[in-house]
Design a protein around this motif. Structure first.
Motif, PDB file in Angstrom:
ATOM      1  N   VAL A  62      19.737  12.386   3.686  1.00  0.00           N
ATOM      2  CA  VAL A  62      18.661  11.726   2.955  1.00  0.00           C
ATOM      3  C   VAL A  62      18.078  12.725   1.961  1.00  0.00           C
ATOM      4  O   VAL A  62      17.657  13.816   2.337  1.00  0.00           O
ATOM      5  N   VAL A  63      18.074  12.325   0.681  1.00  0.00           N
ATOM      6  CA  VAL A  63      17.537  13.190  -0.368  1.00  0.00           C
ATOM      7  C   VAL A  63      16.323  12.561  -1.051  1.00  0.00           C
ATOM      8  O   VAL A  63      15.696  13.180  -1.900  1.00  0.00           O
ATOM      9  N   GLY A  64      16.001  11.316  -0.677  1.00  0.00           N
ATOM     10  CA  GLY A  64      14.845  10.657  -1.253  1.00  0.00           C
ATOM     11  C   GLY A  64      14.467   9.428  -0.464  1.00  0.00           C
ATOM     12  O   GLY A  64      15.287   8.868   0.273  1.00  0.00           O
ATOM     13  N   CYS A  65      13.217   9.032  -0.602  1.00  0.00           N
ATOM     14  CA  CYS A  65      12.738   7.818   0.054  1.00  0.00           C
ATOM     15  C   CYS A  65      11.587   7.247  -0.748  1.00  0.00           C
ATOM     16  O   CYS A  65      10.940   7.941  -1.523  1.00  0.00           O
ATOM     17  N   ALA A  66      11.361   5.973  -0.559  1.00  0.00           N
ATOM     18  CA  ALA A  66      10.217   5.297  -1.168  1.00  0.00           C
ATOM     19  C   ALA A  66       9.923   4.058  -0.329  1.00  0.00           C
ATOM     20  O   ALA A  66      10.854   3.361   0.092  1.00  0.00           O
ATOM     21  N   GLY A  82      -1.913 -14.222  -3.354  1.00  0.00           N
ATOM     22  CA  GLY A  82      -2.546 -13.350  -2.360  1.00  0.00           C
ATOM     23  C   GLY A  82      -1.612 -12.243  -1.902  1.00  0.00           C
ATOM     24  O   GLY A  82      -1.965 -11.452  -1.046  1.00  0.00           O
ATOM     25  N   LYS A  83      -0.432 -12.176  -2.493  1.00  0.00           N
ATOM     26  CA  LYS A  83       0.558 -11.168  -2.081  1.00  0.00           C
ATOM     27  C   LYS A  83       0.438  -9.934  -2.970  1.00  0.00           C
ATOM     28  O   LYS A  83       0.603 -10.007  -4.175  1.00  0.00           O
ATOM     29  N   ARG A  84       0.133  -8.846  -2.326  1.00  0.00           N
ATOM     30  CA  ARG A  84       0.024  -7.572  -3.024  1.00  0.00           C
ATOM     31  C   ARG A  84       0.867  -6.546  -2.282  1.00  0.00           C
ATOM     32  O   ARG A  84       1.342  -6.802  -1.188  1.00  0.00           O
ATOM     33  N   ALA A  85       1.013  -5.402  -2.891  1.00  0.00           N
ATOM     34  CA  ALA A  85       1.807  -4.346  -2.254  1.00  0.00           C
ATOM     35  C   ALA A  85       1.225  -2.990  -2.631  1.00  0.00           C
ATOM     36  O   ALA A  85       0.530  -2.847  -3.638  1.00  0.00           O
ATOM     37  N   HIS A  86       1.517  -2.013  -1.789  1.00  0.00           N
ATOM     38  CA  HIS A  86       1.101  -0.635  -2.048  1.00  0.00           C
ATOM     39  C   HIS A  86       2.331   0.254  -1.897  1.00  0.00           C
ATOM     40  O   HIS A  86       3.004   0.215  -0.867  1.00  0.00           O
ATOM     41  N   LEU A  87       2.619   1.026  -2.923  1.00  0.00           N
ATOM     42  CA  LEU A  87       3.772   1.919  -2.941  1.00  0.00           C
ATOM     43  C   LEU A  87       3.373   3.254  -2.344  1.00  0.00           C
ATOM     44  O   LEU A  87       2.348   3.821  -2.713  1.00  0.00           O
ATOM     45  N   MET A  88       4.186   3.733  -1.411  1.00  0.00           N
ATOM     46  CA  MET A  88       3.880   4.993  -0.721  1.00  0.00           C
ATOM     47  C   MET A  88       5.159   5.770  -0.464  1.00  0.00           C
ATOM     48  O   MET A  88       6.261   5.241  -0.585  1.00  0.00           O
ATOM     49  N   ASN A  89       4.978   7.013  -0.052  1.00  0.00           N
ATOM     50  CA  ASN A  89       6.076   7.775   0.517  1.00  0.00           C
ATOM     51  C   ASN A  89       7.199   8.001  -0.492  1.00  0.00           C
ATOM     52  O   ASN A  89       8.353   8.136  -0.120  1.00  0.00           O
ATOM     53  N   VAL A  90       6.864   8.014  -1.789  1.00  0.00           N
ATOM     54  CA  VAL A  90       7.888   8.242  -2.807  1.00  0.00           C
ATOM     55  C   VAL A  90       8.156   9.744  -2.858  1.00  0.00           C
ATOM     56  O   VAL A  90       7.259  10.538  -3.129  1.00  0.00           O
ATOM     57  N   THR A 119       1.892  -9.996  -6.828  1.00  0.00           N
ATOM     58  CA  THR A 119       1.260 -10.041  -8.149  1.00  0.00           C
ATOM     59  C   THR A 119       0.618  -8.711  -8.543  1.00  0.00           C
ATOM     60  O   THR A 119       0.182  -8.556  -9.681  1.00  0.00           O
ATOM     61  N   GLU A 120       0.543  -7.761  -7.610  1.00  0.00           N
ATOM     62  CA  GLU A 120      -0.029  -6.455  -7.943  1.00  0.00           C
ATOM     63  C   GLU A 120       0.543  -5.415  -6.996  1.00  0.00           C
ATOM     64  O   GLU A 120       0.623  -5.636  -5.788  1.00  0.00           O
ATOM     65  N   ILE A 121       0.945  -4.285  -7.567  1.00  0.00           N
ATOM     66  CA  ILE A 121       1.411  -3.142  -6.782  1.00  0.00           C
ATOM     67  C   ILE A 121       0.478  -1.974  -7.103  1.00  0.00           C
ATOM     68  O   ILE A 121       0.303  -1.614  -8.263  1.00  0.00           O
ATOM     69  N   SER A 122      -0.112  -1.403  -6.074  1.00  0.00           N
ATOM     70  CA  SER A 122      -0.982  -0.243  -6.248  1.00  0.00           C
ATOM     71  C   SER A 122      -0.271   0.990  -5.687  1.00  0.00           C
ATOM     72  O   SER A 122       0.725   0.881  -4.967  1.00  0.00           O
ATOM     73  N   LEU A 123      -0.798   2.146  -6.008  1.00  0.00           N
ATOM     74  CA  LEU A 123      -0.265   3.395  -5.458  1.00  0.00           C
ATOM     75  C   LEU A 123      -1.273   4.497  -5.655  1.00  0.00           C
ATOM     76  O   LEU A 123      -2.202   4.370  -6.458  1.00  0.00           O
ATOM     77  N   ASP A 124      -1.107   5.568  -4.915  1.00  0.00           N
ATOM     78  CA  ASP A 124      -1.888   6.792  -5.084  1.00  0.00           C
ATOM     79  C   ASP A 124      -0.907   7.818  -5.627  1.00  0.00           C
ATOM     80  O   ASP A 124       0.057   8.180  -4.940  1.00  0.00           O
ATOM     81  N   ALA A 125      -1.120   8.278  -6.857  1.00  0.00           N
ATOM     82  CA  ALA A 125      -0.146   9.144  -7.526  1.00  0.00           C
ATOM     83  C   ALA A 125      -0.563  10.606  -7.505  1.00  0.00           C
ATOM     84  O   ALA A 125      -1.723  10.931  -7.724  1.00  0.00           O
ATOM     85  N   THR A 126       0.430  11.461  -7.283  1.00  0.00           N
ATOM     86  CA  THR A 126       0.222  12.882  -7.516  1.00  0.00           C
ATOM     87  C   THR A 126       0.440  13.134  -9.000  1.00  0.00           C
ATOM     88  O   THR A 126       1.005  12.300  -9.716  1.00  0.00           O
ATOM     89  N   GLU A 127       0.012  14.264  -9.494  1.00  0.00           N
ATOM     90  CA  GLU A 127       0.245  14.603 -10.901  1.00  0.00           C
ATOM     91  C   GLU A 127       1.737  14.623 -11.203  1.00  0.00           C
ATOM     92  O   GLU A 127       2.169  14.175 -12.264  1.00  0.00           O
ATOM     93  N   LEU A 128       2.526  15.116 -10.269  1.00  0.00           N
ATOM     94  CA  LEU A 128       3.973  15.204 -10.457  1.00  0.00           C
ATOM     95  C   LEU A 128       4.610  13.828 -10.650  1.00  0.00           C
ATOM     96  O   LEU A 128       5.579  13.685 -11.387  1.00  0.00           O
ATOM     97  N   GLY A 129       4.039  12.793 -10.030  1.00  0.00           N
ATOM     98  CA  GLY A 129       4.639  11.471 -10.083  1.00  0.00           C
ATOM     99  C   GLY A 129       4.141  10.558 -11.186  1.00  0.00           C
ATOM    100  O   GLY A 129       4.741   9.515 -11.451  1.00  0.00           O
TER     101      GLY A 129
END
Length: 154
Positions: A62-66, A82-90, A119-129
């Motif tokens: 494994v060299v990557g995950c999301a 009412g369907k939303r998503a949150h992107l993590m672990n990238v 209808t919406e995807i949120s995430l918490d981003a690092t500067e690198l991403g």
């Protein structure tokens, strides 16, 4: 050649290894850092039972995950499903960065989210991403407020 696959429960150990590698890298932790039993147990439980999809990038290892975490909320005018998503672990292993691996994983997850009516995807981003996310159309937002509630148990 890199292959991409949706993780299954059979991939639990690969998921955990990748998640811990990502947490060490993002938080600048030493290789021998010991994670709490609670974090380990709750992470395993999440990968087993939560409404999520994790994509693994594999090149003999494994060299990557999301991970896309799906959230059902009350429908609103701007989010009628009412369907939303949150992107993590990238995360991409440092030796494999700048090869389009994270971009590819995000594309797979975003397409699946669209198919599910998100209808919406949120995430918490690092500067690198941040540049990676902008390439996929993510924009900065000041709309959110957060209350941190400390609790335990998964």
């Amino acid at each position: 050649m890199i292959s991409y696959s949706k993780a299954t429960e059979d991939d639990l150990e690969l998921l955990m290894q990748s998640r811990l590698e990502m947490l060490r890298a993002v938080n600048d932790l030493p290789e021998d850092y010991v994670f709490t039993d609670e974090l380990m147990a709750c992470s395993r439980e999440y990968f087993k039972n939560a409404n999520q999809t994790t994509i693994l990038a594999i090149d003999e290892k494994v060299v990557g995950c999301a991970t896309m975490c799906y959230i059902d909320m009350m429908p609103t005018f701007s989010h009628p499903t009412g369907k939303r998503a949150h992107l993590m672990n990238v995360f991409t292993n440092s030796q494999y960065r700048r090869q389009g691996i994270a971009f590819q994983m995000l594309g797979i997850l975003i397409n699946e989210a669209k198919e599910k009516g998100v209808t919406e995807i949120s995430l918490d981003a690092t500067e690198l991403g941040r540049d990676l996310y902008k390439k996929h159309g993510f924009v900065e937002s000041n709309e959110c407020m957060v209350l941190i509630v400390n609790g335990t148990n998964c």
